[in-house]
Write a protein that holds these residues in place. Structure first.
Motif, PDB file in Angstrom:
ATOM      1  N   GLN A   1       0.833  -1.183   0.000  1.00  0.00           N
ATOM      2  CA  GLN A   1       0.000   0.000   0.000  1.00  0.00           C
ATOM      3  C   GLN A   1       0.872   1.239   0.000  1.00  0.00           C
ATOM      4  O   GLN A   1       2.042   1.195   0.349  1.00  0.00           O
ATOM      5  CB  GLN A   1      -0.891   0.006   1.244  1.00  0.00           C
ATOM      6  CG  GLN A   1      -1.973  -1.060   1.198  1.00  0.00           C
ATOM      7  CD  GLN A   1      -2.937  -0.920   2.347  1.00  0.00           C
ATOM      8  OE1 GLN A   1      -2.521  -0.685   3.474  1.00  0.00           O
ATOM      9  NE2 GLN A   1      -4.208  -1.039   2.067  1.00  0.00           N
ATOM     10  N   SER A   2       0.251   2.362  -0.354  1.00  0.00           N
ATOM     11  CA  SER A   2       0.978   3.618  -0.280  1.00  0.00           C
ATOM     12  C   SER A   2       0.321   4.518   0.756  1.00  0.00           C
ATOM     13  O   SER A   2      -0.845   4.340   1.110  1.00  0.00           O
ATOM     14  CB  SER A   2       0.995   4.299  -1.648  1.00  0.00           C
ATOM     15  OG  SER A   2      -0.326   4.597  -2.063  1.00  0.00           O
ATOM     16  N   GLY A   3       1.099   5.477   1.269  1.00  0.00           N
ATOM     17  CA  GLY A   3       0.580   6.403   2.257  1.00  0.00           C
ATOM     18  C   GLY A   3       1.593   7.495   2.535  1.00  0.00           C
ATOM     19  O   GLY A   3       2.658   7.540   1.921  1.00  0.00           O
ATOM     20  N   VAL A   4       1.220   8.366   3.464  1.00  0.00           N
ATOM     21  CA  VAL A   4       2.067   9.509   3.798  1.00  0.00           C
ATOM     22  C   VAL A   4       2.571   9.365   5.231  1.00  0.00           C
ATOM     23  O   VAL A   4       1.809   9.017   6.129  1.00  0.00           O
ATOM     24  CB  VAL A   4       1.283  10.832   3.634  1.00  0.00           C
ATOM     25  CG1 VAL A   4       2.112  12.025   4.112  1.00  0.00           C
ATOM     26  CG2 VAL A   4       0.879  11.021   2.182  1.00  0.00           C
ATOM     27  N   VAL A   5       3.866   9.626   5.426  1.00  0.00           N
ATOM     28  CA  VAL A   5       4.488   9.508   6.750  1.00  0.00           C
ATOM     29  C   VAL A   5       4.094  10.700   7.615  1.00  0.00           C
ATOM     30  O   VAL A   5       4.298  11.858   7.229  1.00  0.00           O
ATOM     31  CB  VAL A   5       6.020   9.430   6.610  1.00  0.00           C
ATOM     32  CG1 VAL A   5       6.676   9.420   7.996  1.00  0.00           C
ATOM     33  CG2 VAL A   5       6.418   8.208   5.809  1.00  0.00           C
ATOM     34  N   LEU A   6       3.522  10.432   8.815  1.00  0.00           N
ATOM     35  CA  LEU A   6       3.098  11.500   9.729  1.00  0.00           C
ATOM     36  C   LEU A   6       4.089  11.703  10.872  1.00  0.00           C
ATOM     37  O   LEU A   6       4.169  12.796  11.444  1.00  0.00           O
ATOM     38  CB  LEU A   6       1.728  11.164  10.322  1.00  0.00           C
ATOM     39  CG  LEU A   6       0.556  11.062   9.358  1.00  0.00           C
ATOM     40  CD1 LEU A   6      -0.755  11.038  10.129  1.00  0.00           C
ATOM     41  CD2 LEU A   6       0.553  12.234   8.374  1.00  0.00           C
ATOM     42  N   ALA A   7       4.836  10.644  11.233  1.00  0.00           N
ATOM     43  CA  ALA A   7       5.778  10.745  12.350  1.00  0.00           C
ATOM     44  C   ALA A   7       6.798   9.623  12.232  1.00  0.00           C
ATOM     45  O   ALA A   7       6.470   8.549  11.724  1.00  0.00           O
ATOM     46  CB  ALA A   7       5.036  10.633  13.688  1.00  0.00           C
ATOM     47  N   VAL A   8       8.031   9.892  12.681  1.00  0.00           N
ATOM     48  CA  VAL A   8       9.074   8.864  12.625  1.00  0.00           C
ATOM     49  C   VAL A   8       9.755   8.762  13.980  1.00  0.00           C
ATOM     50  O   VAL A   8       9.910   9.756  14.690  1.00  0.00           O
ATOM     51  CB  VAL A   8      10.139   9.174  11.537  1.00  0.00           C
ATOM     52  CG1 VAL A   8       9.498   9.262  10.170  1.00  0.00           C
ATOM     53  CG2 VAL A   8      10.911  10.428  11.854  1.00  0.00           C
ATOM     54  N   GLY A   9      10.175   7.540  14.337  1.00  0.00           N
ATOM     55  CA  GLY A   9      10.922   7.326  15.567  1.00  0.00           C
ATOM     56  C   GLY A   9      12.359   7.801  15.427  1.00  0.00           C
ATOM     57  O   GLY A   9      12.809   8.171  14.341  1.00  0.00           O
ATOM     58  N   ALA A  10      13.071   7.764  16.538  1.00  0.00           N
ATOM     59  CA  ALA A  10      14.454   8.246  16.561  1.00  0.00           C
ATOM     60  C   ALA A  10      15.419   7.259  15.926  1.00  0.00           C
ATOM     61  O   ALA A  10      16.575   7.586  15.692  1.00  0.00           O
ATOM     62  CB  ALA A  10      14.873   8.525  18.002  1.00  0.00           C
ATOM     63  N   GLY A  11      14.941   6.035  15.641  1.00  0.00           N
ATOM     64  CA  GLY A  11      15.808   5.012  15.056  1.00  0.00           C
ATOM     65  C   GLY A  11      16.230   3.979  16.080  1.00  0.00           C
ATOM     66  O   GLY A  11      16.029   4.152  17.274  1.00  0.00           O
ATOM     67  N   LYS A  12      16.793   2.867  15.569  1.00  0.00           N
ATOM     68  CA  LYS A  12      17.242   1.794  16.451  1.00  0.00           C
ATOM     69  C   LYS A  12      18.739   1.942  16.684  1.00  0.00           C
ATOM     70  O   LYS A  12      19.482   2.264  15.756  1.00  0.00           O
ATOM     71  CB  LYS A  12      16.982   0.431  15.798  1.00  0.00           C
ATOM     72  CG  LYS A  12      15.754  -0.259  16.350  1.00  0.00           C
ATOM     73  CD  LYS A  12      15.771  -1.756  16.145  1.00  0.00           C
ATOM     74  CE  LYS A  12      16.009  -2.215  14.740  1.00  0.00           C
ATOM     75  NZ  LYS A  12      15.458  -3.540  14.477  1.00  0.00           N
ATOM     76  N   PRO A  13      19.215   1.657  17.898  1.00  0.00           N
ATOM     77  CA  PRO A  13      20.654   1.717  18.132  1.00  0.00           C
ATOM     78  C   PRO A  13      21.376   0.595  17.388  1.00  0.00           C
ATOM     79  O   PRO A  13      20.902  -0.533  17.343  1.00  0.00           O
ATOM     80  CB  PRO A  13      20.783   1.528  19.649  1.00  0.00           C
ATOM     81  CG  PRO A  13      19.491   0.959  20.109  1.00  0.00           C
ATOM     82  CD  PRO A  13      18.454   1.308  19.106  1.00  0.00           C
ATOM     83  N   ASP A  14      22.558   0.907  16.800  1.00  0.00           N
ATOM     84  CA  ASP A  14      23.385  -0.158  16.222  1.00  0.00           C
ATOM     85  C   ASP A  14      24.240  -0.754  17.332  1.00  0.00           C
ATOM     86  O   ASP A  14      24.061  -0.441  18.512  1.00  0.00           O
ATOM     87  CB  ASP A  14      24.234   0.372  15.059  1.00  0.00           C
ATOM     88  CG  ASP A  14      25.305   1.345  15.523  1.00  0.00           C
ATOM     89  OD1 ASP A  14      25.519   1.494  16.741  1.00  0.00           O
ATOM     90  OD2 ASP A  14      25.921   1.977  14.656  1.00  0.00           O
ATOM     91  N   LYS A  15      25.192  -1.616  16.962  1.00  0.00           N
ATOM     92  CA  LYS A  15      25.956  -2.358  17.967  1.00  0.00           C
ATOM     93  C   LYS A  15      26.797  -1.446  18.874  1.00  0.00           C
ATOM     94  O   LYS A  15      27.233  -1.845  19.944  1.00  0.00           O
ATOM     95  CB  LYS A  15      26.839  -3.414  17.290  1.00  0.00           C
ATOM     96  CG  LYS A  15      27.983  -2.800  16.513  1.00  0.00           C
ATOM     97  CD  LYS A  15      29.069  -3.779  16.142  1.00  0.00           C
ATOM     98  CE  LYS A  15      30.229  -3.084  15.485  1.00  0.00           C
ATOM     99  NZ  LYS A  15      31.076  -2.298  16.414  1.00  0.00           N
ATOM    100  N   ASP A  16      27.066  -0.196  18.424  1.00  0.00           N
ATOM    101  CA  ASP A  16      27.836   0.728  19.252  1.00  0.00           C
ATOM    102  C   ASP A  16      26.944   1.716  19.992  1.00  0.00           C
ATOM    103  O   ASP A  16      27.425   2.674  20.595  1.00  0.00           O
ATOM    104  CB  ASP A  16      28.841   1.490  18.387  1.00  0.00           C
ATOM    105  CG  ASP A  16      29.882   0.567  17.787  1.00  0.00           C
ATOM    106  OD1 ASP A  16      30.430  -0.266  18.532  1.00  0.00           O
ATOM    107  OD2 ASP A  16      30.130   0.651  16.575  1.00  0.00           O
TER     108      ASP A  16
END
Lengths: 95, 95, 95, 95, 95, 95, 95
Positions: free
Chosen positions: F36-51
């Motif tokens: 499906q398609s849509g519009v982004v309303l909010a995004v998280g800060a991201g996931k931590p990598d190994k460091d």
């Protein structure tokens, strides 16, 4: 062959099934999956390790190999029936 | 033997099943999988660790080993019934 | 014992089932798998960690251990019924 | 207690089921698995991290804990019904 | 609250189900799992990363959160119905 | 929007299903899951990598995205039907 | 094409099924999944490795590729039926 396998894949031409080959391999397995032998026609560049270095595929074009059939994909290229396998699906190589 | 196992695989010739062997091993298991004993005929070069160094297989040609049959693939080479196993499917070695 | 376990495996001689042992262990579990107790007869050299150093098995020959039976393989060596287990299938050790 | 848990395991004596305990915990869950409370009787030395350093178990002997029953193994030691659990099956600790 | 969650777990008091909350959240999902909202009552110290440093839980006591119910365990503490969830089962937080 | 996604999650407002959108996307898939398609309303800060460094989500508020519906959770916030998805469930972004 | 694949995804326009293509590829497989060939229309920026560096996708726009259909998602963009695949679902590339 103009089809280059990607990553750690190889292209193999299978020997005729259920026959004694030139190197004496004969499959008489009652196991759930019959290993097969064939000749390597093309190899991928390998998969990158954790540092981004490519780990080369442990066989080369012309090698006669034994492999598990389940992991492979059958394709036909220029009229020839071939298999694309991951390197880890190769069990051994004749020396 | 002219078939070289790849990676951490080994080729084993199984002892006759359900017999007391020279070393006294006798399988009387009621477990879901019967371990078996046999002699190592060929070993692979080992699997690369995270730094690309090969981790050698912990047995050598001629060793008598106990292993789980399920993980192995039966093949016939030059008329002999053999098994190709991963090193991790080997449970122990007679010393 | 002349059978050396490979990797992080240990060989255990099980106590008689369903009995109060010298150390007072008695299994009355209604759990899906009954833990058992026994004595360690042989231990492997351990599994390599990510740097290739062996992580030793946390028990030694003669230790009385409690373990989960499911993970083990039953074998008979020189007429004795024994178990080969991975170290992680050991739950505890009597001190 | 003379049974030392291995790795990140702990031994717990469960509170009587379905009762309001001294600390007020009462299980009224309709979830697929009922968490339970109990007292820690023994803790393992912890699991090694990637550098071989032991990560200590986050509870100590005498702590009152809440845990998921499914992960544990029931045993009877010196006539007492106990549970051996991995540290990760502990949900919380009363302070 | 005298129950401290372990690792990356949090304790949440769920909002009344199927209602418009003060912040306007209303669940009308036909999805296989209905997300829910609630208030964080307690947070664990976090899970250690590969270097043994604790990765803190990304919410704090008093935060209003949206979460997946499946991952949680229902418990009753001092007469209150609560949930213990892992931080990764939290979908979002109201700001 | 006052609901902040946690970790690598994003909140998306889906386009009306089965319609040609302004950017020409039309879903006619016979696959097991309809993207499906849509519009982004909010995004998280991201996931931590190994460091422990956060890996940012590869889209921003206002982006029009194509995504797999199965991975998402439907919620209603302030009367609007929305989806919370992990960044990895986003297939592509219109430029 | 104004749809940019995310991560290690690529967009492919499939060749007509079951036909001999210009490069001679013909699928006659009896395998569980028929590999297919097609042309790459767009490629993602790649997936970050453990150090956060992007591992580029091993094909480029215009490449003719062989791939497994199961891993892909069918979409229609501007009236054209296309597939979004992960790079690992690509088996080989014609040179």
């Amino acid at each position: 062959m103009n089809l280059k396998p990607l990553g750690d894949r190889v292209i193999v031409k299978a020997d005729e099934a259920e026959e004694t080959t030139a190197s004496g391999l004969f499959i008489a397995s009652e196991a759930k999956e019959k290993p097969q032998s064939g000749v390597v026609l093309a190899v991928g560049a390998g998969k990158p390790d954790k540092d981004g270095n490519l780990v080369p595929v442990p066989v080369k074009v012309g090698d006669k190999v034994v492999y598990g059939k389940f992991g492979g994909q059958e394709i036909k290229v220029d009229g020839e029936d071939l298999l694309i396998l991951r390197a880890d699906d190769l069990y051994g190589v004749f020396e």
